[in-house]
Design an enzyme around this catalytic site. Structure first.
Site, PDB file in Angstrom:
ATOM      1  N   HIS A 177       7.566  60.673 -25.436  1.00 49.94           N
ATOM      2  CA  HIS A 177       6.705  60.127 -24.382  1.00 49.94           C
ATOM      3  C   HIS A 177       5.615  61.142 -24.021  1.00 49.94           C
ATOM      4  O   HIS A 177       4.434  60.799 -23.904  1.00 49.94           O
ATOM      5  CB  HIS A 177       7.528  59.823 -23.120  1.00 49.94           C
ATOM      6  CG  HIS A 177       8.263  58.525 -23.167  1.00 49.94           C
ATOM      7  ND1 HIS A 177       9.234  58.260 -24.098  1.00 49.94           N
ATOM      8  CD2 HIS A 177       8.162  57.412 -22.388  1.00 49.94           C
ATOM      9  CE1 HIS A 177       9.714  57.046 -23.893  1.00 49.94           C
ATOM     10  NE2 HIS A 177       9.074  56.504 -22.859  1.00 49.94           N
TER      11      HIS A 177
ATOM     12  N   ASP B 103      14.994  17.988   5.361  1.00 44.53           N
ATOM     13  CA  ASP B 103      15.537  17.423   4.124  1.00 44.53           C
ATOM     14  C   ASP B 103      14.529  16.530   3.412  1.00 44.53           C
ATOM     15  O   ASP B 103      14.469  16.505   2.183  1.00 44.53           O
ATOM     16  CB  ASP B 103      16.786  16.593   4.435  1.00 44.53           C
ATOM     17  CG  ASP B 103      18.067  17.364   4.208  1.00 44.53           C
ATOM     18  OD1 ASP B 103      17.999  18.508   3.718  1.00 44.53           O
ATOM     19  OD2 ASP B 103      19.138  16.829   4.536  1.00 44.53           O
TER      20      ASP B 103
ATOM     21  N   GLU C 138      12.639  63.887 -17.841  1.00 47.67           N
ATOM     22  CA  GLU C 138      13.670  62.927 -18.250  1.00 47.67           C
ATOM     23  C   GLU C 138      14.161  63.176 -19.668  1.00 47.67           C
ATOM     24  O   GLU C 138      14.938  62.387 -20.209  1.00 47.67           O
ATOM     25  CB  GLU C 138      13.136  61.496 -18.112  1.00 47.67           C
ATOM     26  CG  GLU C 138      12.827  61.115 -16.680  1.00 47.67           C
ATOM     27  CD  GLU C 138      12.533  59.635 -16.510  1.00 47.67           C
ATOM     28  OE1 GLU C 138      12.228  58.957 -17.512  1.00 47.67           O
ATOM     29  OE2 GLU C 138      12.605  59.152 -15.361  1.00 47.67           O
TER      30      GLU C 138
ATOM     31  N   HIS D  82      27.936  15.185   3.471  1.00 49.06           N
ATOM     32  CA  HIS D  82      27.453  15.528   2.127  1.00 49.06           C
ATOM     33  C   HIS D  82      28.597  15.694   1.132  1.00 49.06           C
ATOM     34  O   HIS D  82      28.555  15.204   0.012  1.00 49.06           O
ATOM     35  CB  HIS D  82      26.674  16.848   2.169  1.00 49.06           C
ATOM     36  CG  HIS D  82      25.199  16.679   2.294  1.00 49.06           C
ATOM     37  ND1 HIS D  82      24.437  16.003   1.372  1.00 49.06           N
ATOM     38  CD2 HIS D  82      24.332  17.116   3.237  1.00 49.06           C
ATOM     39  CE1 HIS D  82      23.180  16.018   1.743  1.00 49.06           C
ATOM     40  NE2 HIS D  82      23.084  16.691   2.874  1.00 49.06           N
TER      41      HIS D  82
ATOM     42  N   TYR E 153      16.883  19.373 -12.695  1.00 47.99           N
ATOM     43  CA  TYR E 153      18.071  18.526 -12.693  1.00 47.99           C
ATOM     44  C   TYR E 153      18.154  17.775 -11.375  1.00 47.99           C
ATOM     45  O   TYR E 153      18.081  18.372 -10.300  1.00 47.99           O
ATOM     46  CB  TYR E 153      19.337  19.357 -12.904  1.00 47.99           C
ATOM     47  CG  TYR E 153      20.563  18.483 -13.055  1.00 47.99           C
ATOM     48  CD1 TYR E 153      20.925  17.992 -14.303  1.00 47.99           C
ATOM     49  CD2 TYR E 153      21.316  18.110 -11.950  1.00 47.99           C
ATOM     50  CE1 TYR E 153      22.024  17.160 -14.451  1.00 47.99           C
ATOM     51  CE2 TYR E 153      22.413  17.277 -12.085  1.00 47.99           C
ATOM     52  CZ  TYR E 153      22.757  16.807 -13.341  1.00 47.99           C
ATOM     53  OH  TYR E 153      23.838  15.969 -13.477  1.00 47.99           O
TER      54      TYR E 153
ATOM     55  N   GLN F 145      25.981  18.739 -20.032  1.00 42.48           N
ATOM     56  CA  GLN F 145      25.272  18.450 -21.285  1.00 42.48           C
ATOM     57  C   GLN F 145      23.761  18.425 -21.079  1.00 42.48           C
ATOM     58  O   GLN F 145      22.997  18.801 -21.969  1.00 42.48           O
ATOM     59  CB  GLN F 145      25.770  17.129 -21.890  1.00 42.48           C
ATOM     60  CG  GLN F 145      25.584  15.885 -21.039  1.00 42.48           C
ATOM     61  CD  GLN F 145      26.771  15.595 -20.128  1.00 42.48           C
ATOM     62  OE1 GLN F 145      27.489  16.506 -19.740  1.00 42.48           O
ATOM     63  NE2 GLN F 145      26.958  14.333 -19.786  1.00 42.48           N
TER      64      GLN F 145
ATOM     65  N   GLU G  12      22.745  28.300   5.355  1.00 45.10           N
ATOM     66  CA  GLU G  12      21.692  27.573   4.626  1.00 45.10           C
ATOM     67  C   GLU G  12      20.714  26.945   5.614  1.00 45.10           C
ATOM     68  O   GLU G  12      19.507  27.145   5.525  1.00 45.10           O
ATOM     69  CB  GLU G  12      22.341  26.491   3.762  1.00 45.10           C
ATOM     70  CG  GLU G  12      21.335  25.624   3.017  1.00 45.10           C
ATOM     71  CD  GLU G  12      22.000  24.429   2.346  1.00 45.10           C
ATOM     72  OE1 GLU G  12      21.370  23.844   1.452  1.00 45.10           O
ATOM     73  OE2 GLU G  12      23.136  24.068   2.714  1.00 45.10           O
TER      74      GLU G  12
END
Length: 423
Positions: free
Chosen positions: A413, A354, A408, A255, A121, A184, A320
């Site tokens: 098994h 960047d 267990e 930004h 995207y 969408q 960040e």
């Protein structure tokens, strides 16, 4: 900017990821509509949200060629050089399959397989983000992904994608591109329509509706992360230039109104000068209104008693982007435990990363650098374990495996092992 003490519980966390009840409901409605209505739903939402009436949601070959004709030759050269840097960096991350063998015939290993398809995207509409295209497409290509799909909202006036986005996509190696944005687009990538076949993973940043849609479809497909607004922390001492520090803080503030900009320093003099310099530079910014809101709500300068306390504050913030602008910047890198990307020294401002240096700019935000990493080649690969036991290996260890199974309470098994040992 506010000048505070580091003891004032510094934080970069912003409660923005979960959205409002109304936003979450809207996203769920959009996703369901696309699942049922396919292309028609995509076109209807493009008209509703973007004001664009689309006959064809696919970017045509003519549009791709037209983008190159409209694109400045000098900018094309810059994009190609940036793409080469990004590709070279990510090629060093590439993992391959491996196998180990044992004397008793045991073979163990790991098979590394690229994902079949990914959807990337790219935010847009009124702006173009070719850097986002490069940072998402190139690691997927390096990983070996065969089908790479790009979706991005069309320009409201032209109904097309910006030439910079189309050129960057083709330079990076992505040919399947669609003029669809918002929640969408995420629904189409996750579940498919008549035109867009579904993908296995979705990456890339977007607005709150895109973020909520990615969260909603996670599990049916994989996602990279829920990207929040940008943030920067600068660790600086008296050797830093106040005007440069202020400029770097504002480079993130412009930004988004929710961007977070923080300076951490043991120098009261630097703190005061930077605060004054930020005000001066704010008055000259084209995006002054956005940057000012960011600075006023999520900007701060934290003054510490020592550089050691300053480093501890940075690790608490887990930013960040982190810039280290100190006399011995490189010597502090080893003490940084939590940061998405670290920029060292006066000549490595955040915009270098960047656009051009090579490391990925898709980074963990909102304190998640405590446990997550930048987007990388491994995000586009999956791993399968390989196990081969010889008859001798099973005889050597079968009794222990059966005992563990019974520990267990899983008798079947244990019997699956013992059925072979009896023979």
């Amino acid at each position: 900017m506010r000048i505070l003490k580091a003891s004032d519980q510094p934080s970069i966390k912003r409660s923005v990821d979960s959205g409002t009840n109304e936003q979450r409901a809207t996203v769920k409605t959009i996703i369901e509509s696309v699942r049922k209505g396919g292309d028609q739903a995509l076109k209807a939402y493009s008209f509703k949200f973007d004001g664009v009436s689309l006959e064809n949601i696919s970017v045509t070959e003519e549009e791709k060629m037209e983008a190159y004709k409209k694109f400045n030759e000098q900018n094309l050269s810059v994009i190609r050089e940036a793409a080469a840097n990004i590709r070279l960096f990510h090629e060093k991350q590439l993992r391959t399959s491996w196998i180990t063998t044992d004397e008793n015939g045991t073979i163990l290993g790991q098979k590394v397989t690229p994902l079949d398809s990914v959807g990337l995207y790219v935010p847009g509409g009124t702006a173009a983000y070719p850097s986002s295209v490069l940072m998402n497409v190139i690691p997927a290509k390096v990983a070996g992904v065969k089908r790479i799909v790009i979706t991005s909202p069309p320009d409201k006036k032209t109904g097309k994608l910006p030439p910079a986005v189309l050129v960057a996509a083709q330079e990076a190696g992505a040919e399947e591109i669609y003029k669809v944005g918002g929640a969408q687009a995420i629904a189409a990538l996750a579940y498919g329509t008549e035109t867009i076949a579904p993908v296995d993973k979705i990456t890339g940043p977007g607005n709150i509706y895109v973020a909520l849609a990615k969260r909603e479809v996670f599990g049916d497909v994989d996602i990279d992360m829920i990207a929040g607004p940008s943030e920067i922390a600068i660790l600086a001492d008296d050797t830093a230039k106040p005007n440069e520090v202020a400029a770097d803080l504002l480079s993130q503030a412009e930004h988004d109104r929710l961007s977070c900009c923080v300076l951490v320093t043991p120098s009261e003099a630097l703190a005061a000068t930077v605060a004054s310099e930020v005000e001066k530079q704010l008055a000259l910014l084209p995006r002054q209104e956005i940057a000012r809101e960011s600075i006023e709500n999520f900007g701060a300068i934290y003054v510490t008693n020592s550089m050691e306390e300053a480093v501890q504050t940075i690790n608490l913030l887990a930013p960040e982007h982190l810039e280290i602008i100190t006399e011995h910047a490189m010597s502090l890198v080893g003490q940084i435990r939590h940061a998405g990307a670290i920029f060292i020294g006066r000549y490595s401002p955040e915009p270098v990363g960047d656009y051009f240096a090579g490391p990925n700019h898709v980074l963990p935000t909102n304190g998640t650098a405590r446990f997550s990493s930048p987007l990388n080649v491994e995000d586009f690969q999956k791993k399968s374990s390989i196990v081969y036991y010889s008859e001798k290996a099973l005889k050597d260890h079968g009794g222990k495996i059966a005992a563990f199974a019974r520990l267990e309470g899983l008798e079947a098994h244990a019997r699956a092992i013992e059925a072979r040992l009896k023979e």
